[in-house]
Structures are given as C-alpha cells and as structure tokens.
Design a protein around this motif. Structure first.
Motif, PDB file in Angstrom:
ATOM      1  N   MET A 245       0.818  -1.253  -0.170  1.00  0.00           N
ATOM      2  CA  MET A 245      -0.195   0.046  -0.058  1.00  0.00           C
ATOM      3  C   MET A 245       0.883   1.360  -0.014  1.00  0.00           C
ATOM      4  O   MET A 245       0.491   2.474  -0.576  1.00  0.00           O
ATOM      5  CB  MET A 245      -0.910   0.085   1.110  1.00  0.00           C
ATOM      6  CG  MET A 245      -2.231  -0.873   0.929  1.00  0.00           C
ATOM      7  SD  MET A 245      -3.322  -0.445  -0.441  1.00  0.00           S
ATOM      8  CE  MET A 245      -2.755  -1.574  -1.694  1.00  0.00           C
ATOM      9  N   GLY A 246       2.025   1.215   0.552  1.00  0.00           N
ATOM     10  CA  GLY A 246       2.936   2.294   0.611  1.00  0.00           C
ATOM     11  C   GLY A 246       3.204   2.879  -0.693  1.00  0.00           C
ATOM     12  O   GLY A 246       3.054   3.851  -1.276  1.00  0.00           O
ATOM     13  N   ALA A 247       3.549   1.703  -1.679  1.00  0.00           N
ATOM     14  CA  ALA A 247       4.102   1.951  -3.102  1.00  0.00           C
ATOM     15  C   ALA A 247       3.048   2.486  -3.941  1.00  0.00           C
ATOM     16  O   ALA A 247       3.050   3.412  -4.773  1.00  0.00           O
ATOM     17  CB  ALA A 247       4.561   0.627  -3.653  1.00  0.00           C
ATOM     18  N   GLN A 248       1.723   1.787  -3.623  1.00  0.00           N
ATOM     19  CA  GLN A 248       0.614   1.934  -4.351  1.00  0.00           C
ATOM     20  C   GLN A 248       0.336   3.454  -4.029  1.00  0.00           C
ATOM     21  O   GLN A 248      -0.221   4.202  -4.955  1.00  0.00           O
ATOM     22  CB  GLN A 248      -0.602   1.314  -3.581  1.00  0.00           C
ATOM     23  CG  GLN A 248      -1.812   1.210  -4.482  1.00  0.00           C
ATOM     24  CD  GLN A 248      -2.024   0.313  -5.623  1.00  0.00           C
ATOM     25  OE1 GLN A 248      -1.712  -0.968  -5.473  1.00  0.00           O
ATOM     26  NE2 GLN A 248      -2.388   0.747  -6.815  1.00  0.00           N
TER      27      GLN A 248
ATOM     28  N   THR B 184      -8.124   1.350 -12.941  1.00  0.00           N
ATOM     29  CA  THR B 184      -7.239   0.527 -13.716  1.00  0.00           C
ATOM     30  C   THR B 184      -5.713   0.968 -13.572  1.00  0.00           C
ATOM     31  O   THR B 184      -4.739   0.073 -13.473  1.00  0.00           O
ATOM     32  CB  THR B 184      -7.520   0.944 -15.297  1.00  0.00           C
ATOM     33  OG1 THR B 184      -8.911   0.492 -15.637  1.00  0.00           O
ATOM     34  CG2 THR B 184      -6.419   0.102 -16.347  1.00  0.00           C
ATOM     35  N   VAL B 185      -5.491   2.293 -13.295  1.00  0.00           N
ATOM     36  CA  VAL B 185      -4.261   2.823 -12.916  1.00  0.00           C
ATOM     37  C   VAL B 185      -3.872   1.953 -11.613  1.00  0.00           C
ATOM     38  O   VAL B 185      -2.807   1.520 -11.390  1.00  0.00           O
ATOM     39  CB  VAL B 185      -4.265   4.175 -12.526  1.00  0.00           C
ATOM     40  CG1 VAL B 185      -2.925   4.797 -11.988  1.00  0.00           C
ATOM     41  CG2 VAL B 185      -4.412   5.087 -13.756  1.00  0.00           C
ATOM     42  N   MET B 186      -4.673   1.698 -10.794  1.00  0.00           N
ATOM     43  CA  MET B 186      -4.495   0.966  -9.243  1.00  0.00           C
ATOM     44  C   MET B 186      -3.983  -0.468  -9.566  1.00  0.00           C
ATOM     45  O   MET B 186      -3.099  -0.887  -9.248  1.00  0.00           O
ATOM     46  CB  MET B 186      -5.694   1.084  -8.494  1.00  0.00           C
ATOM     47  CG  MET B 186      -5.488   0.369  -7.324  1.00  0.00           C
ATOM     48  SD  MET B 186      -7.233   0.374  -6.573  1.00  0.00           S
ATOM     49  CE  MET B 186      -7.037  -0.846  -5.356  1.00  0.00           C
ATOM     50  N   GLY B 187      -4.736  -1.068 -10.709  1.00  0.00           N
ATOM     51  CA  GLY B 187      -4.441  -2.370 -11.075  1.00  0.00           C
ATOM     52  C   GLY B 187      -3.043  -2.338 -11.554  1.00  0.00           C
ATOM     53  O   GLY B 187      -2.362  -3.399 -11.264  1.00  0.00           O
ATOM     54  N   ARG B 188      -2.929  -1.737 -12.503  1.00  0.00           N
ATOM     55  CA  ARG B 188      -1.469  -1.935 -13.225  1.00  0.00           C
ATOM     56  C   ARG B 188      -0.406  -1.560 -12.233  1.00  0.00           C
ATOM     57  O   ARG B 188       0.500  -2.227 -12.437  1.00  0.00           O
ATOM     58  CB  ARG B 188      -1.567  -0.953 -14.309  1.00  0.00           C
ATOM     59  CG  ARG B 188      -2.505  -1.152 -15.760  1.00  0.00           C
ATOM     60  CD  ARG B 188      -2.337  -2.514 -15.934  1.00  0.00           C
ATOM     61  NE  ARG B 188      -3.603  -2.568 -17.008  1.00  0.00           N
ATOM     62  CZ  ARG B 188      -4.373  -3.830 -17.016  1.00  0.00           C
ATOM     63  NH1 ARG B 188      -4.180  -4.962 -16.205  1.00  0.00           N
ATOM     64  NH2 ARG B 188      -5.151  -4.010 -18.064  1.00  0.00           N
TER      65      ARG B 188
END
Lengths: 278, 211, 219
Positions: A245-248, B184-188
């Motif tokens: 989650m940090g990288a996300q 979609t951004v989140m998924g990639r």
C-alpha cells in the motif's frame, strides 16, 4: 521552445524512471498508513463469518499469473479464513494457463499452517475446459465433470468428497477472478442454485462488479490490491497486499502529479495558446 | 535459503529484468524471454489439456465403460480438419456442437441470471425506511441505467427525448469511466508492485546469502 | 451438407440445453443435458489443444523456411517441447514427469512462465503512467468530468490519498463510495450488463435457429 513545450516532449523513459523510483522507495522506507475498510470488503468478511463452521466451500482460482500480485493475497486470506473455521475447502480453476498449478501450490502452503490434510480437509479439483459447462454441470454432479482431482486421484478415493455430490452441499463460493468468469458464477450458479458468492477481483474489473453487489448477487467485493489489503486486515493477518500500500500510494500521487503537469503543459504550452483546445 | 532456492530466485530475477529491459528499448534479451514465454505457455496448455481432458475426462471413463464418450472424442478430433483446407468444413460440425450447447446455456442464464436480476435490483421502493439518502441513490441509479441504455441504443437517431436522455447518459458514463480509469491505474500499479516486491525482498535478500 | 449438418447439430444441442433449464436434473432431458455438458468440456479441451498444435505448426514452418527471426521461433519450439513432453509422461516413471509439484512442468511454470507473465503485465504500469501524462487532457467538459473522477478515485483508493481527502469536511471517501461507485458507476455498469446480456441472449437464439452462421467461416 518554452519550458512547457519541452515538458510535453519529454522522453517517455523519464516518466518510466519516476514510476520505478516511486515504487521502489516505500520498500526501503515503509510509511505506516492507516488502511480503511470499505463496506463491500466488510460485507464479504461478515458473509464468510456467517458460514457455519465445518461447511464445504469453494475457493475458485480464476486468475492468470499476470495478476498474481492482486489476486494471490486474496486467495491466501480466503483460505486462512476458511481453514480457521474448519471448513472443507474445494478449489478449482477455469483458467487454462496456471490456474490449477497456483491453486495446488497456494492451498497446500496455507494448509500446512493449519495442519490440514489433503483429501480430508481440502481437495483441488484442478481444471476442466469450457467453464459454462463446468459451472452448469456441477449443479447436477461434481464427479461427472471432475472424475478425478488435479493429480488424477479419482474423487471416490478422497474421503472429503464422499458427502459432496453437487452445489446442494456447498455453503459458499469465494471466487477470485481477473476475468469474466465471475459473471458466469453469478448468472449460472448464483441465479440458478442460490449459493452465496463473494468475489475478490482485480482493480480493473472491480467497478463492474458493484452492480452485482448492489443486486445481492455478490455478498461482498474485494477490488484490487487495496481490497486484498482490507481482507488481510479483517482476518488479522497482514501480508504482501498491506505491504504494497505504501508503493501504491506514492505511485498514485506521482501519476496525479503527472496528469496535472501534463494538463498545465498542454494549456500553457504552444498547443494551448494556438487555440487547439476545443 | 538453499542453493537451489537461490538459483530459482535468480532465474526468476533474470527473466523479470530481461522483460523490463524492453522499457529502455527492444533488445535480444527481451526477445529471447518473450519467445520462451510463448513456448512455455503453449506447452503448459498442451500438458494441462492432455492430462485433465484427454486422459481424465475422455480416455479413462471411456475404457471404464462410458463408450458414448467416443462421440465428443470424434467431435474433438474433427476440429483438426481445419489444418487441411479441402476437409476443413468437417470441423464445423464440432464447432456447431460447441456453439449450440454454449448458446443454450447462455440464452437462459443471461436472461434469467443477469437481465431479470439486474432490472429487479433497479426497481426499488423509494420509501424504504432508509431515509432520504437511500431514496436519492435509488433515483440516481434508475436515471443512470435508463440513460446509459438510451446512449447505447443506436437503432434510432439520438434526437428529441432520446437525444436528451442519451446526453444525460454521457455524463453518467464519463463518471463511471473515470472511476474505471482510476481503478485501472491502481490495478496496473499493483502488478508492478508485485514484481518489485519480489526483486526487493527475495532477490536482493539472496545477495546476503551469496556475497 | 456442409452447412445443413452443422446448423442441425447447433439447433439440437441448443434446444436440449434450453429445454433442460425448465426441468429437474433427474428427468431424461436433464440427463441428456448433463451428458452434453460433459461432452462440452471434452470438445472445449480439443479447441485449446488445437491452438497449442497450431502455434507449433506456425513456428515449425517458420524455422523450416528460415524466415526472419527464425532462431527465436526455434526457441519457442524448444520451449513448447521441453514443457509438454515431460508433462504427458506418467509420473510413475519419475517424479519429474507429470504435472504434480516437483515435476519439470510445474518447475518451469513456477519459476519461468509465471514470473514472465506477471512481468509482462507489470510493464503496463509504466505505459499507463506515460499515457496519463501525455494524453489525459481536460479538453471538453465531459473529459474534465472523467479526469476529475479518475483523480479523486485514485486518491480515495490509497491510504495517503484517503488521508488527504479526510482533511476536507464532509466524509468524502464515504460519499465517493456511496454516490460515485454505488451510484453513477453502478447505474452505468448495470446498463451495460443488461444491454450486453440482451445482446448475448439474442445472439444465442440466432445461433440456435441457424440465422447466425459466421462462426462457421467461409466455404
């Protein structure tokens, strides 16, 4: 050429480099961030909690290795949750590239944590082609569609399967999917046999499945790595999704920054001034 | 960490970096990884289908007495007639069985499982004890569903009432597609995080074992 | 004959499956329908096998004719055989054969095929970032709505972004989940699902009745 025009023509590899840096940094300096639980994830957790202990359940590995980062943490958490409740877990896959292999590896790894025995506490049915036929056919007889498990052992030789004939003996289906197979679990299995289905899916598919949650066809939904992180927190066993989650967060902020800079460049640069904007 | 485990991690790291190298520019290392991937995937399909379908689902039950399975066996073999143009029409019989049966399941399940259930979930009572918010949400959903269907209805020109409804549909669709893009951004990004997690923890972690 | 037989087969197969929907599993219609479903899994398996054989043929032909890039295609061929051959040999001969954990097949999948597929899709993160920078523009009112929604959803779905949204009054994350995801988004997705399902059902009916024949190809 103005600053903004130069920014517009920046080599794409600089963007790639920024993304790479943003995704790497949090692994070496992990930020401690609170992760909120969405109502859909809570609903799924509650629905699994409501499944009577020792029931027979399906955990379906309908994802390709490409989305392992999003889907595997969901599969691991689902298995931990069911094993903790002493449920009998049947796994299968409708994915011909890797599905049965991933189901075999993950299920056995997590089974070791809870001293579960293959054939008594869990069974991996593996794969059969043509998923609409598989889903529909299991409504009459699981054994007619899967005469043997993933390793070729006849179902009649697996004690756990003695009491499982068809969907009538299945209390819950936890579908983890990165593709449209989830739609058919809804339209064929939930609609015709009434079995509650909880879905963990990739972020790309998640927006569509809000329609199924709203109609009660899914009892809950996990969307992408964030959804996986929520479920890890709900079962009290943090894993790779919470860690990610940090990288996300950082990459999302970077992309938002890039969108703003890109738009500023567009409006303030040559193309914006020349009236190209409609 | 055993020597074999380290070797396995390095193999995975090598193919991961070989494929990422394409981001800089196309190169032979990327091409090698790409072609090995295509071959292994085709080989995986073959091995899986041979075991789970041909042996377990067809051959073993057939020699066990289910001789009627010779019919799908023949239908399956007829598929290969496509390799000989003169006889390729024969494969149509197998394809017709496949399409006919799938259509039979689709026809009922799509109407019963999706159309009716989704319409039923849209037509909700406005006064349901959940307050103004729930009623407002129910109205938003009804307007959104109808206007989206109107936008995708191309059999009539989008003018008059249909045109106005379709226009409303565009705004709903833009909100939904915006949400879709965000997801979609989140998924990639998540998929990239998966690979970086492997490189940062497993691969770099193996350095201390070697050096 | 080239068209009539396939159309008749599709009709009979389709009608049996449709009719069986309205009957119990124990009836004779239910029995035939279940048998057809087993046959579907077998014929479906052959279609995948056809694909694998087709890839082998195409690459074999390219290597034989020494077409451009043939050494790479040879590598593809070698990979196919290295994966497929040990998997079809019985594991009673050696634990390296078959498909179980510890076999060559499983090892090649776990340590080569799986990470490669995961990496190929991971590269999309770079492309989507680049595309967002270059092409995601607020050119019109509609595209501005799309852009703003995407940006707010991107913020909402990550802890740092959610913390930022919580700095504003009005419980924005909860509002987004209720009115954007379960409101406008749900409505649009529902409209698309209903439309696509009606399309799929009508196409199925056309196939069963023999009106739709394009799946047969030409000739």
């Amino acid at each position: 050429m103005s600053f903004w025009d130069k920014m517009q023509n920046m080599d794409r590899r600089w963007v790639y480099l920024m993304v790479a840096v943003a995704v790497i940094i949090p692994f070496f300096a992990t930020p401690d961030l609170p992760i909120s639980i969405t109502p859909e994830a809570q609903m799924l957790y509650d629905a699994v909690e409501a499944v009577p202990d020792s029931s027979t359940v399906f955990v379906v590995f309908d994802y390709y290795p490409s989305t392992i980062a999003e889907c595997e943490p969901m599969a691991i958490s689902a298995l931990r949750h069911f094993y903790r409740k002493d449920c009998k877990v049947i796994t299968l896959s409708n994915i011909p590239l890797g599905g049965p292999s991933m189901a075999e590896r993950v299920t056995r790894e997590i089974a070791l944590e809870y001293d579960k025995v293959y054939g008594e506490d869990f069974v991996n049915l593996g794969y059969k082609a043509n998923y609409v036929a598989v889903m529909s056919g299991m409504g009459t007889s699981i054994e007619s569609i899967f005469p043997a498990d993933n390793s070729g052992t006849p179902l009649s030789e697996l004690p756990m399967m003695d009491s499982v004939v068809n969907y009538d003996q299945v209390a819950f289906i936890f579908e983890i999917a990165d593709n449209a197979t989830a739609d058919y679990w809804v339209s064929i299995v939930n609609a015709q046999y009434g079995i509650p289905i909880g879905c963990g899916t990739t972020a790309v598919s998640a927006p569509k499945y809000y329609a199924f949650v709203g109609a009660g066809q899914f009892v809950g939904l996990l969307g992408g790595m964030k959804g996986a992180a929520e479920y890890e927190l709900l079962i009290g066993h943090s894993g790779s999704a919470v860690l990610g989650m940090g990288a996300q967060s950082l990459v999302h902020l970077l992309i938002i920054f890039l969108v703003i800079v890109g738009n500023l460049g567009f409006f303030l640069g040559r193309r914006g001034k020349s009236g190209e904007i409609s | 960490m055993s020597g074999i485990e380290i070797f396995e991690i390095w193999i995975m790291a090598f193919v991961t970096l070989a494929l990422f190298s394409f981001l800089y520019k196309d190169n032979p290392l990327y091409k090698i990884a790409e072609h090995v991937f295509a071959g292994l995937s085709a080989g995986y399909y073959f091995g899986l289908i041979w075991d789970t379908v041909i042996v377990t689902q067809l051959w073993q039950p057939m020699i066990g007495g289910k001789w009627e399975l010779i019919i799908p066996g023949i239908l399956g073999l007829l598929m290969f007639a496509r390799f000989w143009p003169k006889y390729s029409w024969v494969s149509r019989v197998s394809l017709a069985f496949y399409m006919g049966t799938a259509s039979g399941i689709f026809l009922t399940s799509q109407l019963h499982g999706l159309v009716l259930k989704q319409m039923q979930a849209t037509m909700l009572p406005l006064v349901n004890g959940d307050g103004f918010g729930a009623a407002a949400l129910a109205i938003i959903v009804v307007i959104g569903v109808i206007s989206t269907l109107a936008y995708f209805y191309f059999s009539k020109e989008h003018t008059g009432a249909l045109g106005v409804t379709a226009k409303v549909g565009i705004w709903f669709i833009m909100i939904s597609f915006g949400a879709h893009f965000g997801y979609t951004v989140m998924g990639r990004v998540s998929l990239l995080i998966g690979r970086v997690q492997f490189l940062a923890s497993d691969w770099i972690g193996s350095f201390s074992q070697i050096f | 004959m080239k068209t009539t037989i396939p159309v008749a087969v599709a009709f009979v197969a389709g009608v049996v499956l449709v009719v069986s929907f309205f009957f119990d599993e124990g009836t004779w219609v239910g029995g035939i329908s279940q048998e057809f479903k087993i046959w579907m899994t077998i014929v479906g398996g052959f279609t995948i096998l056809l694909g694998a054989v087709s890839i082998t043929r195409v690459n074999w032909s390219a290597v034989q004719r020494k077409k451009e890039g043939w050494p790479y295609k040879l590598l593809t061929l070698i990979s196919i055989f290295v994966m497929a051959i040990p998997s079809v040999l019985p594991n009673t001969w050696s634990p390296l054969f078959g498909r179980d954990v510890g076999s060559i097949y499983d090892w090649l999948f776990t340590y080569l095929d799986s990470p490669m597929m995961a990496t190929m899709f991971a590269t999309l993160a770079f492309y989507i970032a680049s595309a967002a920078y270059r092409a995601f523009r607020a050119r019109t009112a509609e595209s501005t709505v799309l852009l703003v929604t995407a940006t707010v959803v991107m913020l909402w779905r990550v802890p740092m972004g959610e913390a930022f949204l919580n700095m504003f009054p009005g419980d924005i994350p909860n509002w987004l989940n209720t009115y954007v995801m379960n409101g406008a988004n749900l409505a649009v997705q529902r409209g698309i699902i209903i439309g696509a399902a009606l399309g799929a059902a009508s196409m199925s009916l056309r196939i069963i009745l023999g009106i739709e024949r394009t799946y047969m190809g030409k000739g």
